[in-house]
Design an enzyme around this catalytic site. Structure first.
Site, short mmCIF file in Angstrom:
data_model
loop_
_atom_site.label_atom_id
_atom_site.label_comp_id
_atom_site.label_asym_id
_atom_site.label_seq_id
_atom_site.Cartn_x
_atom_site.Cartn_y
_atom_site.Cartn_z
N HIS A 169 -22.06 30.91 -11.76
CA HIS A 169 -23.46 31.24 -11.99
C HIS A 169 -23.66 32.63 -12.57
O HIS A 169 -24.77 33.14 -12.59
CB HIS A 169 -24.25 31.08 -10.68
CG HIS A 169 -24.05 29.73 -10.06
ND1 HIS A 169 -23.09 29.49 -9.09
CD2 HIS A 169 -24.64 28.54 -10.30
CE1 HIS A 169 -23.11 28.21 -8.76
NE2 HIS A 169 -24.05 27.61 -9.49
N HIS A 188 -27.80 27.50 -13.52
CA HIS A 188 -28.45 26.46 -14.33
C HIS A 188 -29.16 27.14 -15.50
O HIS A 188 -29.80 28.16 -15.35
CB HIS A 188 -29.42 25.64 -13.47
CG HIS A 188 -30.54 26.41 -12.84
ND1 HIS A 188 -30.38 27.23 -11.74
CD2 HIS A 188 -31.85 26.50 -13.18
CE1 HIS A 188 -31.54 27.78 -11.42
NE2 HIS A 188 -32.45 27.35 -12.26
N GLY A 203 -30.91 21.22 -16.47
CA GLY A 203 -32.09 21.01 -17.28
C GLY A 203 -31.82 20.68 -18.74
O GLY A 203 -32.69 20.86 -19.59
N MET A 235 -27.28 15.20 -15.97
CA MET A 235 -27.28 14.38 -14.76
C MET A 235 -28.40 13.36 -14.80
O MET A 235 -28.18 12.18 -15.07
CB MET A 235 -27.39 15.24 -13.50
CG MET A 235 -27.36 14.42 -12.22
SD MET A 235 -27.95 15.32 -10.77
CE MET A 235 -26.59 16.40 -10.46
N SER A 236 -29.64 13.80 -14.56
CA SER A 236 -30.71 12.83 -14.31
C SER A 236 -30.94 11.91 -15.50
O SER A 236 -31.11 10.70 -15.33
CB SER A 236 -32.00 13.54 -13.88
OG SER A 236 -32.23 14.67 -14.67
#
Length: 198
Positions: free
Chosen positions: A103, A123, A157, A177-178
């Protein structure tokens, strides 16, 4: 065609259907790699799921967090947090491909020094997974890419509308991912994402 990697990070809770079947479809669409990240499972539950996902995705599948599952299933690909690798640096020698979540640029430097083959940096953009936290942005991603010599995969995102911007930072790939867990046609979605690349 660019050599930009598209990496799927799994989340079976979002998955519209059977996760192993979806993994197979993503592979047919040309996904580069699948990180099987199912944080709520016990080791035994994770191992049972990993067997099914490995049957569907083969050597594109990277296991997450459980080095003993790698050993039992004969899989030499593992993704860890930086803290896990720092606590058990000997894990490096147990696998051929080692990924580490970071990160900050200085974390990427530490991961590389400990033998990571690639890092996921995030992220990058605001995401539902980290509600209320602003994304670290493309400048953060560029800084990580400049700090290390190993591949950097952006995470957080990322979708069709910002994928080209991510690719222009020097990142080696992007994790999604989503979008890949919920889309109705996984193989087609991967092909459409590739068309967005510069």
């Amino acid at each position: 065609m660019s050599m930009f990697d598209l990496v799927c990070v799994t989340h079976r809770g979002l998955c519209a259907d059977d996760l192993p079947r979806r993994v197979g479809e993503l592979c047919r669409g040309g996904i580069s790699r699948i990180i099987l990240r199912e944080k709520d499972l016990s080791e035994a539950e994770y191992e049972a799921l990993a067997r099914q996902v490995l049957d569907a995705g083969g050597d594109k599948v990277v296991l997450h967090h459980f080095p003993q599952v790698c050993q039992r299933l004969g899989v030499s690909r593992l993704h860890l947090s930086l803290g896990e690798l720092e606590a058990y640096p000997a894990l490096r020698a147990q696998v051929k491909l080692l990924g580490v979540s970071i990160h900050a640029p200085e974390e990427a430097i530490r991961a590389q020094a400990l033998g990571a083959d690639y890092v996921t940096a995030g992220h990058v953009f605001a995401t539902d997974c980290k509600k209320g936290l602003p994304g670290r942005g493309l400048d953060f991603l560029r800084a990580v890419c400049s700090a290390v010599d190993i591949p950097v995969y952006a995470i957080g995102g990322i979708g069709p509308d910002n994928l080209a911007d991510v690719a222009r930072t020097g990142a080696a790939g992007a994790c999604l991912m989503s979008g890949l867990m919920t889309c109705p046609h996984p193989a087609q979605t991967v092909r459409e994402l590739r068309e967005r690349l510069p």
